[in-house]
Scaffold this motif. Structure first.
Motif, mmCIF file in Angstrom:
data_model
loop_
_atom_site.group_PDB
_atom_site.id
_atom_site.type_symbol
_atom_site.label_atom_id
_atom_site.label_comp_id
_atom_site.label_asym_id
_atom_site.label_seq_id
_atom_site.Cartn_x
_atom_site.Cartn_y
_atom_site.Cartn_z
ATOM 1 N N LEU A 1 0.910 -1.311 0.006
ATOM 2 C CA LEU A 1 -0.030 0.002 -0.057
ATOM 3 C C LEU A 1 0.843 1.124 -0.018
ATOM 4 N N LEU A 2 1.778 1.088 0.957
ATOM 5 C CA LEU A 2 2.783 2.480 0.827
ATOM 6 C C LEU A 2 3.418 2.516 -0.455
ATOM 7 N N SER A 3 3.935 1.732 -1.002
ATOM 8 C CA SER A 3 4.706 1.389 -2.427
ATOM 9 C C SER A 3 3.688 2.113 -3.431
ATOM 10 N N GLU A 4 2.649 1.357 -3.471
ATOM 11 C CA GLU A 4 1.613 1.742 -4.654
ATOM 12 C C GLU A 4 1.023 3.352 -4.526
ATOM 13 N N THR A 5 1.254 3.889 -3.335
ATOM 14 C CA THR A 5 0.584 5.333 -2.992
ATOM 15 C C THR A 5 1.590 6.169 -3.337
ATOM 16 N N LEU A 6 2.915 5.731 -3.300
ATOM 17 C CA LEU A 6 3.787 6.723 -3.801
ATOM 18 C C LEU A 6 4.500 6.605 -5.107
#
Length: 125
Positions: free
Chosen positions: A110-115
């Protein structure tokens, strides 16, 4: 050091970000939820703990294997692990005397996809 309230974030209850920051702005709730996780990994000891756990053989690490990597007391390491756990970044289970921790891949994804930049957006430095 002043005590800070820690809100436990359960990713099962959080509405996932529908798009990356580069495509659409985050909602107020999405930004608040993500900020809690980024704050947890924004501390060097916790970021290093996360890295040690994620890179450990088998994808999980015993707390007994983590404490030797730092010049910190056991209770301090336990505090940092608790912050990571309460932020939904790691999970652990007790086996006999020790707790074994593993990274929660959905949270990191989720963190990766958000950024991640949107594929159709040109990013210039």
């Amino acid at each position: 050091m002043p005590k800070q309230d820690v809100l436990i974030v359960s990713w099962d209850e959080v509405e996932p970000c529908a798009s990356a920051v580069m495509r659409d702005p985050l909602t107020v709730d999405q930004a608040a939820d993500l900020a809690k996780v980024f704050k947890a990994i924004g501390e060097p000891v916790r970021l290093r703990l996360l890295s040690l756990i994620a890179s450990h053989a088998g994808g999980e690490a015993c707390v007994c294997d983590l404490t030797d990597a730092f010049e910190l007391s056991g209770p301090t390491i336990s505090h940092h692990l608790k912050v990571l756990r309460e932020a939904g970044i790691i999970e652990g289970d007790r086996r006999s005397t020790w707790i074994y921790y593993r990274v929660k891949p959905d949270t990191l994804r989720l963190l990766s996809e958000t950024l991640a930049p949107a594929q159709d957006v040109a990013v210039t430095a």
